[in-house]
Motif scaffolding. Sequence first.
Motif: not given
Length: 127
Positions: A2-11, A22-28, A118-126
């Motif tokens: 069972v996991q939530l995985v975030e992606s797409g962050g960046g500068l 946010c992709d979910a695995t192991g559950f709906t 989930g573990q989080g994804t870093q977003v930096t606006v600069s």
Amino acid sequence: QVQLVESGGGLVQPGGSLTLSCDATGFTLDYYAIGWWRQAPGKEHEDVSCISINGGGTFYGDSVKGRFTISRDSAKNTVYLQMNNLKPEDTAVYYCATDCIYDESTWFFSFPEDDYHGQGTQVTVSS
């Protein structure tokens, strides 16, 4: 697993856009209201957005209203956060979390202290 995985962050530069996933695995995700909250260094947890189980209700924090859009794709078991016109104050780690609660009459929403995220994804606006 069972996991939530975030992606797409960046500068990104101010005024730019990002889309978080946010992709979910192991559950709906179909059985959960789900959303995003963020945490910047030295600042308190801030609730960003929540989407209802059927996707018909969407809720936003005042600081992101009109700029962010939350959506969900049942077939992909994924939740998205489209972020436009990003500002330096949007810089934070963004977490996807289940079980947000909301009130459609007041547009209030929040996440419980024991939400699953989930573990989080870093977003930096600069510039």
